[in-house]
Design an enzyme around this catalytic site. Structure first.
Site, PDB file in Angstrom:
ATOM      1  N   PRO A  12       1.579 -18.550  13.499  1.00 25.80           N
ATOM      2  CA  PRO A  12       2.073 -17.173  13.613  1.00 25.80           C
ATOM      3  C   PRO A  12       2.222 -16.586  12.219  1.00 25.80           C
ATOM      4  O   PRO A  12       2.873 -17.183  11.357  1.00 25.80           O
ATOM      5  CB  PRO A  12       3.438 -17.332  14.300  1.00 25.80           C
ATOM      6  CG  PRO A  12       3.843 -18.746  14.044  1.00 25.80           C
ATOM      7  CD  PRO A  12       2.593 -19.551  13.874  1.00 25.80           C
ATOM      8  N   MET A  13       1.602 -15.421  11.973  1.00 20.92           N
ATOM      9  CA  MET A  13       1.638 -14.804  10.643  1.00 20.92           C
ATOM     10  C   MET A  13       1.949 -13.327  10.775  1.00 20.92           C
ATOM     11  O   MET A  13       1.202 -12.575  11.427  1.00 20.92           O
ATOM     12  CB  MET A  13       0.308 -15.029   9.913  1.00 20.92           C
ATOM     13  CG  MET A  13       0.057 -16.490   9.549  1.00 20.92           C
ATOM     14  SD  MET A  13      -1.543 -16.775   8.742  1.00 20.92           S
ATOM     15  CE  MET A  13      -2.637 -16.879  10.179  1.00 20.92           C
ATOM     16  N   CYS A  95      10.957 -19.169   8.761  1.00 23.94           N
ATOM     17  CA  CYS A  95      10.709 -17.997   7.920  1.00 23.94           C
ATOM     18  C   CYS A  95      11.848 -17.814   6.921  1.00 23.94           C
ATOM     19  O   CYS A  95      13.023 -17.769   7.299  1.00 23.94           O
ATOM     20  CB  CYS A  95      10.575 -16.744   8.775  1.00 23.94           C
ATOM     21  SG  CYS A  95      10.236 -15.256   7.800  1.00 23.94           S
ATOM     22  N   LYS A 134       9.368 -24.330  15.372  1.00 27.35           N
ATOM     23  CA  LYS A 134       8.637 -24.402  14.098  1.00 27.35           C
ATOM     24  C   LYS A 134       9.666 -24.356  12.973  1.00 27.35           C
ATOM     25  O   LYS A 134      10.486 -23.444  12.929  1.00 27.35           O
ATOM     26  CB  LYS A 134       7.638 -23.255  13.958  1.00 27.35           C
ATOM     27  CG  LYS A 134       6.733 -23.369  12.722  1.00 27.35           C
ATOM     28  CD  LYS A 134       5.633 -22.297  12.745  1.00 27.35           C
ATOM     29  CE  LYS A 134       4.613 -22.550  11.634  1.00 27.35           C
ATOM     30  NZ  LYS A 134       5.137 -22.314  10.294  1.00 27.35           N
ATOM     31  N   HIS A 166       6.357 -27.252   9.061  1.00 24.90           N
ATOM     32  CA  HIS A 166       5.815 -26.710   7.812  1.00 24.90           C
ATOM     33  C   HIS A 166       6.385 -27.591   6.704  1.00 24.90           C
ATOM     34  O   HIS A 166       7.577 -27.543   6.419  1.00 24.90           O
ATOM     35  CB  HIS A 166       6.232 -25.254   7.618  1.00 24.90           C
ATOM     36  CG  HIS A 166       5.606 -24.610   6.423  1.00 24.90           C
ATOM     37  ND1 HIS A 166       5.558 -23.243   6.249  1.00 24.90           N
ATOM     38  CD2 HIS A 166       4.994 -25.132   5.330  1.00 24.90           C
ATOM     39  CE1 HIS A 166       4.956 -22.961   5.104  1.00 24.90           C
ATOM     40  NE2 HIS A 166       4.609 -24.101   4.527  1.00 24.90           N
ATOM     41  N   ASN A 206       1.855 -28.280   9.404  1.00 29.09           N
ATOM     42  CA  ASN A 206       1.438 -26.981   8.889  1.00 29.09           C
ATOM     43  C   ASN A 206       1.739 -26.935   7.393  1.00 29.09           C
ATOM     44  O   ASN A 206       2.701 -27.528   6.933  1.00 29.09           O
ATOM     45  CB  ASN A 206       2.203 -25.876   9.646  1.00 29.09           C
ATOM     46  CG  ASN A 206       2.028 -24.496   9.053  1.00 29.09           C
ATOM     47  OD1 ASN A 206       3.006 -23.806   8.792  1.00 29.09           O
ATOM     48  ND2 ASN A 206       0.803 -24.074   8.842  1.00 29.09           N
ATOM     49  N   GLY A 207       0.875 -26.228   6.661  1.00 35.13           N
ATOM     50  CA  GLY A 207       1.147 -26.040   5.243  1.00 35.13           C
ATOM     51  C   GLY A 207       0.011 -26.469   4.340  1.00 35.13           C
ATOM     52  O   GLY A 207      -0.229 -27.661   4.178  1.00 35.13           O
ATOM     53  N   GLY A 228      -2.970 -21.939   8.690  1.00 35.97           N
ATOM     54  CA  GLY A 228      -2.406 -20.617   8.451  1.00 35.97           C
ATOM     55  C   GLY A 228      -3.416 -19.700   7.805  1.00 35.97           C
ATOM     56  O   GLY A 228      -4.374 -19.257   8.437  1.00 35.97           O
ATOM     57  N   ARG A 229      -3.261 -19.470   6.520  1.00 32.91           N
ATOM     58  CA  ARG A 229      -4.075 -18.478   5.839  1.00 32.91           C
ATOM     59  C   ARG A 229      -5.563 -18.806   5.790  1.00 32.91           C
ATOM     60  O   ARG A 229      -6.394 -17.917   5.751  1.00 32.91           O
ATOM     61  CB  ARG A 229      -3.511 -18.238   4.436  1.00 32.91           C
ATOM     62  CG  ARG A 229      -2.450 -17.161   4.516  1.00 32.91           C
ATOM     63  CD  ARG A 229      -1.244 -17.336   3.666  1.00 32.91           C
ATOM     64  NE  ARG A 229      -0.305 -16.275   4.042  1.00 32.91           N
ATOM     65  CZ  ARG A 229       0.516 -16.336   5.093  1.00 32.91           C
ATOM     66  NH1 ARG A 229       0.535 -17.401   5.863  1.00 32.91           N
ATOM     67  NH2 ARG A 229       1.307 -15.332   5.385  1.00 32.91           N
TER      68      ARG A 229
END
Length: 328
Positions: A12-13, A95, A134, A166, A206-207, A228-229
């Protein structure tokens, strides 16, 4: 290992993984698990539910990520998510942004594992789909493995069986969200240890993950990998995922086929929403489709041309593709 379908997922971004982005990603990969941007409970309890929750049916499997810390509001929001057809409810405990901290949720929730457990239980009591969390591996100077182990143990007691890790600390003061994705060191071994200590639960890492070689390495230790990105900036990396990680024998879509599908989608959306829909709200997610190909820069420039975008013609995608040598 736990086999849930979440073997590969896209994170999710905020401002990125909206329904148009997810539709685009789904044209590239059929099985990769997709997540919404974080939606706050306030937006659902007091706001426009349809605007925040509508999605394209072909996005499945798709999960709704919620931001909040009030168990009652999260229960209402989770129930709405299930009613709208989402396949999973995910609670954001990762976040680090100041805006999220002011709402007393996101990464700062890791300091209150019992509250997170209460939130998970409240959601699980009203939905039948999976409720997942998350989270980071620590916050600020809480860097010991014991911190995240105890967090997971407490939340698991409330019935959570899937944790998306993450593998960095979240620094709540002094670092921007962007810096929080880059500065704190990655500690993948913490996620590996969590899986060893809680083998009955599903752990997804993640990460900083970019390549299939890295994915393959993590899958030797964990149940899933979340990109992610890299998935956003180089989306065609996902074209091989269905065959490689899900055993799908269907032919991999070419970039040209993805473009054709998106032209059809954009045309349908424009017909449906008229002048309310800006072409750029969809094409902005597609700038990386030709990443690593000769002419990719020209492709991005054409798709970013404000005058062409203002014309609202989905054939702009074909014009952009024609700038690549392979399409000349």
């Amino acid at each position: 290992m736990v086999d849930s379908g979440r073997r590969i997922s896209v994170a999710p971004m905020m401002d990125w993984t909206d329904r148009h982005c997810r539709k685009f990603h789904r044209e590239i990969t059929r099985h990769t698990w997709l997540y919404t941007e974080m939606v706050t409970t306030g937006a659902l309890v007091y706001g426009d539910v349809e605007r925040h929750l509508r999605f394209n049916e072909e996005e499945h499997p798709v999960a709704l990520q919620l931001g909040g810390s009030d168990p009652a509001d999260l229960a209402i929001s989770a129930k709405l998510g299930q009613q709208w057809g989402y396949d999973e409810i995910n609670l954001n405990c990762g976040c680090p942004s100041e805006r999220v901290q002011k709402g007393a949720f996101g990464a700062c929730l890791m300091a209150e594992p019992q509250l997170v457990a209460d939130c998970v239980k409240a959601m699980r009591d009203v939905v039948t789909i999976d409720v997942t969390v998350k989270h980071r591996i620590g916050i600020d100077d809480s860097e010991s493995y014991d911190f995240v182990r105890d967090f997971v143990g407490t939340v698991a007691d409330a019935g959570c069986a899937t944790f998306i890790v993450h593998a960095r600390n979240a620094i709540l003061k002094g670092l921007s969200p962007k810096e929080n994705r880059e500065v704190p060191p990655l500690k993948y071994d913490y996620a590996y240890r969590l899986k060893r200590d809680f083998p009955q639960f599903e752990f997804i890492i993640n990460g900083g993950i970019k390549t299939v070689d890295e994915i393959d390495l993590h899958l030797q230790h964990l149940d899933g990998v979340m990109l992610g990105r890299e998935a956003y900036h180089n989306p065609y990396v996902m074209a091989q995922f269905d065959q490689r990680y899900y055993g799908d024998t269907a032919e991999v879509k070419t970039r040209e086929q993805v473009l054709a599908a998106m032209i059809h989608y954009i045309s349908a959306q424009l017909a449906k929403e008229g002048g309310r829909l800006k072409l750029n709200s969809i094409t902005r997610h597609m700038l990386g489709l030709m990443q690593n190909l000769p002419g990719a820069r020209s492709f991005r420039q054409t798709l970013s041309d404000s005058k062409k975008l203002a014309a609202g013609d989905p054939r702009l995608l074909l014009e952009a593709a024609a700038r690549l040598p392979a399409h000349a």
